[in-house]
Design an enzyme around this catalytic site. Structure first.
Site, PDB file in Angstrom:
ATOM      1  CG  ASP A   1      37.568  36.295  31.410  1.00 33.06           C
ATOM      2  OD1 ASP A   1      38.192  35.937  30.380  1.00 33.06           O
ATOM      3  OD2 ASP A   1      38.118  36.484  32.508  1.00 33.06           O
TER       4      ASP A   1
ATOM      5  CG  ASP B   1      45.155  37.985  31.805  1.00 32.62           C
ATOM      6  OD1 ASP B   1      44.307  38.880  31.603  1.00 32.62           O
ATOM      7  OD2 ASP B   1      44.852  36.831  32.151  1.00 32.62           O
TER       8      ASP B   1
HETATM    9  C1  DGJ Z   1      41.226  36.271  32.897  1.00 31.00           C
HETATM   10  C2  DGJ Z   1      41.206  37.721  32.541  1.00 31.00           C
HETATM   11  O1  DGJ Z   1      42.056  37.968  31.469  1.00 31.00           O
HETATM   12  C3  DGJ Z   1      41.583  38.537  33.764  1.00 31.00           C
HETATM   13  O2  DGJ Z   1      41.628  39.897  33.429  1.00 31.00           O
HETATM   14  C4  DGJ Z   1      40.589  38.281  34.853  1.00 31.00           C
HETATM   15  O3  DGJ Z   1      39.333  38.781  34.497  1.00 31.00           O
HETATM   16  C5  DGJ Z   1      40.522  36.789  35.151  1.00 31.00           C
HETATM   17  N1  DGJ Z   1      40.292  36.006  33.984  1.00 31.00           N
HETATM   18  C6  DGJ Z   1      39.442  36.502  36.154  1.00 31.00           C
HETATM   19  O4  DGJ Z   1      39.284  35.168  36.374  1.00 31.00           O
END
Ligand code: DGJ
Length: 741
Positions: A473, A543
């Protein structure tokens, strides 16, 4: 693929396209043609190239040699061309005028890999390397062009070597320039923001320069590194399209400049803004790789060309046709409130559901109870994971599951042991207070010792051998860009050096752990580009798990990316991003063509919908290989409706996914007109047993389910072939058409 005539006309291409230029009498690279494949390419017309025009300058005083009207391969500024140049170099004298003239070329079999950067793989390809020299500075520019026998893509990059006696500065340097001749053009690009990535934007090109770029230190969701220039009115099945992308994950720039004469210059490369690269004598600079596609028959063909190429020449080959495990991810189940017991409970649910893998998302490491702390300290939180990560991974695997773990390796929290020991390892400007993003700072990956720390942190955990999947990430854009390790005259190199550092780490990690499946994520799709997809077979593209939001994200990204590169999970309802309620079925079907499928729900949410989830996860496993390597086609995408077609790679099954957003009474009877099916094929619709020939499906159309709340009063005359969608808003249906002959 590449041939050169005696009078120095260079022809590159294959049966799908030709790309032609010549060495002009002045020693410049003069572009002649990019488009459909020419049978007699050396006869390409070169008239109207030295014609008097009003109010123009003449290159070196040569009569009618007006570079402002000459299509070129790698133009400079200041010698009669006033458009934005491909390269702008500050000479030792401080002067910025360069004159790169052709000195030679070679054609090599296959394709060299770019130094330190991701680049498409060769195979059945040839590369042309042209050398140009600026005699005053003795700086050499080498232009690389690669074409493949079987792909509609041309790859371009540039290597600059300072063979002179004094340092020069590359003030800006693009990877490619293409000058298209006059026509009425439109542009198409993908823009967005967090949770609303990849919206297709289309508008007319007007005189002037249209630019999409990023200065955020990541390719970003704001404007994706993809720009298509289309013949006015081009659609999915017709019209000429010139599309470009850059295999790079940082600051990029792509522009289309319409000159006073109506020609359009496409530039693709590093963002010149806030960039500079000092090149000492003997030093060399390599640009990222630009990729270009030409389609003479619209956007569907453009996407097909991109998809085939990206699957075969960019994505990690090891994962090409490897089934993606189904998974439960802990994020929307527990957010930061995660511990060993919860992971084990999710694992039990995974076993009951028949899911392949459990992924522990954010929140597992030392002190990480919210997003204000601990990034950089990559050891488990002993309070919540008393047995340690490796023991937990083993316990999960003992249940017959795979184990995945989340990392955000490029970041550091000000409240972390790492930052307390190495505050200078963060990107910052000395003496200034640094802006935060999600309460965190970006590590300075231009420093080798920082890259080593990141590598070692992951290596320590991966070397135990129990981690099958890493979610990588990255949750903030860069600000206050500067490096404590670089001299004042190299500060503007920081952002690009960062990318080189990141690619170096990924090179090492993916080589050391070839079986670990990496998933690329940056707050969803803030860095879902080809640079990252070179190392990682899939991206978490957003997301936004609400199906309506997800439909436009998938539709948009499909212009460039094969869906093989995507993951999608069933998130909660009401959706956490926009509050929308939707059924498990619609949430699942929105991601049906993404091969990596999962669930991110709490145990109680799983229990509430257990049967539906089990049905869908079973189906996901049954079809794990179906959604790799096939052909995805956008049939329709409007505010209220999406229709997608997917033909499996063995051409034995056609899937058609139909989504209706808002319901209404008395709607039209709709059909889906399928495309590009094999002639003479017959399919049996598994939903209704109806037989359809491919020409009926393409020209008469597949009848879609009727939207009604009253399917009971069916006057179907006993044929049983009427289908209905009676769920109200946000309903979806998946057709399966199996080929019978
Ligand atoms: C952003 C990501 O897009 C989410 O899926 C998740 O992993 C969060 N970060 C965790 O902090």
């Amino acid at each position: 693929m590449i041939s050169v005539s005696e009078n120095n006309i260079f022809v590159l291409g294959n049966s799908g396209f030709s790309y032609i230029f010549r060495i002009s009498p002045e020693g410049l690279l003069e572009h002649l043609h990019y488009g459909g494949s020419l049978k007699s390419p050396f006869n390409v017309p070169i008239h109207h190239r030295r014609t008097p025009r009003g109010a123009v300058s003449h290159y070196k005083g040569l009569e009618n040699v007006n570079l402002n009207a000459m299509p070129q391969e790698y133009p400079v500024f200041g010698t009669s061309d006033y458009r934005f140049p491909a390269i702008h170099m500050i000479q030792a004298s401080g002067n910025t005028i360069s004159d790169f003239v052709y000195v030679g070329h070679e054609i090599v079999k296959d394709k060299p890999r770019l130094a330190g950067l991701p680049s498409a793989r060769g195979g059945d390809s040839q590369t042309l390397i042209l050398s140009l020299v600026d005699s005053l500075s003795n700086v050499e520019v080498k232009l690389y062009y690669t074409v493949w026998e079987d792909y509609g893509v041309i790859a371009r990059s540039v290597v600059v070597t300072n063979n002179g006696q004094a340092a020069v500065n590359l003030n800006h340097i693009y990877s490619s320039a293409i000058d298209l001749p006059f026509a009425d053009y439109e542009s198409l690009h993908l823009s967005g923001t967090w949770a609303r990535e990849m919206n297709a934007c289309r508008h007319n090109l007007a005189p002037g320069r249209f630019t999409i770029d990023s200065a955020r230190g990541t390719s970003s969701a704001a404007h994706h590194p993809f720009l298509a220039v289309l013949e006015q009115g081009a659609g999915e099945t017709h019209g000429r399209v010139f599309a470009s992308t850059l295999m790079y994950s940082g600051n990029f720039s792509m522009s289309a400049e319409t000159s006073e004469f109506g020609d359009v210059r496409l530039l693709t490369g590093l963002n010149p803004f806030n960039f500079n690269w000092k090149l000492e004598p003997g030093e060399r600079f390599t640009t990222p790789e630009a990729l270009h596609v030409y389609s003479g028959s619209g956007l569907s063909e453009m996407s097909r060309l991109w998809h085939d190429f990206i699957r075969d020449k960019v994505s990690p080959p090891k994962f090409k046709n490897r089934a993606r495990p189904t998974y439960i991810n802990s994020w929307e189940a527990s957010y930061f409130d995660i511990d060993e017991d919860k992971v084990l409970a999710l694992s039990d649910k995974a076993v009951q559901l028949g899911v392949d893998m459990v992924v522990v998302d954010d929140g597992w490491f030392k002190g990480r109870r919210n997003d204000k702390t601990s990034l950089g300290d990559w050891t488990e939180d002993e309070g919540r994971f008393p047995s340690g990560m490796d023991a937990l991974a083993k316990a999960v695997k003992a249940k017959g599951l795979k184990f995945g773990l989340w990392f955000e390796p490029e970041m550091v929290s000000p409240d972390s042991d790492l930052y307390r020991v190495h505050p200078d390892w963060a990107i910052h400007v000395l003496g200034r207070r640094t802006s935060l993003g999600r309460n965190q700072l970006t590590l300075d990956l231009s420093r080798p010792e920082v890259c080593d720390y990141i590598y070692d942190s992951l290596d320590t955990l991966l070397s135990d051998g129990n981690i099958d999947y890493v979610k990588w990430d990255m949750n903030r854009n860069m600000t206050d860009v500067g490096s404590a390790a670089l001299s004042p005259d190299r500060q503007r190199e920081t952002a690009h050096r960062y990318m080189l550092g990141l690619y170096g780490i990924l090179d090492r990690l993916t080589a050391a752990y070839p079986d670990v499946q990496f998933e690329n994520c940056a707050s969803g799709g803030n860095r879902a580009d080809l640079g990252m997809l070179f190392y990682m077979p899939q991206s978490w593209t957003s997301d936004m798990c609400d199906p309506v939001g997800r439909l436009s994200i998938i539709n948009g990204l499909s212009y460039l990316y094969p869906l093989d590169t995507t993951a999608s999970y069933i998130g909660p309802s009401p959706n956490h991003q926009n509050g929308r309620m939707s059924s498990i079925k619609t949430r699942y079907l929105a991601g049906i063509f993404c091969p990596a499928k999962g669930i991110s729900l709490s145990n109680s949410d799983i229990d509430a919908d257990f049967e539906a989830l089990k049905t869908h996860m079973d189906y996901a496993k049954e079809t794990q290989l179906e959604f790799l390597g096939g052909r995805f086609t956008r049939i329709a995408h409007t505010q209220n409706k999406t229709i997608w077609q997917y033909e499996t790679s063995d051409k034995q099954t056609i899937y058609v996914a139909y989504f209706n957003i808002l319901s209404a009474p008395n709607l039209p009877f709709e059909r889906a007109y399928l495309r590009a099916l094999p002639q003479g094929a017959v399919y049996i619709c598994q939903d209704t047993d109806a037989a359809y020939s491919s020409d009926v499906l393409m020209h008469s159309g597949l009848p879609l389910p009727y939207i009604t709340t009253d399917p009971a009063h069916d006057g179907d005359q006993g044929q049983g072939q009427n289908l209905y969608m009676d769920e109200g808003d946000f309903s979806a249906h998946l057709f399966t058409l199996k080929r019978s002959s």
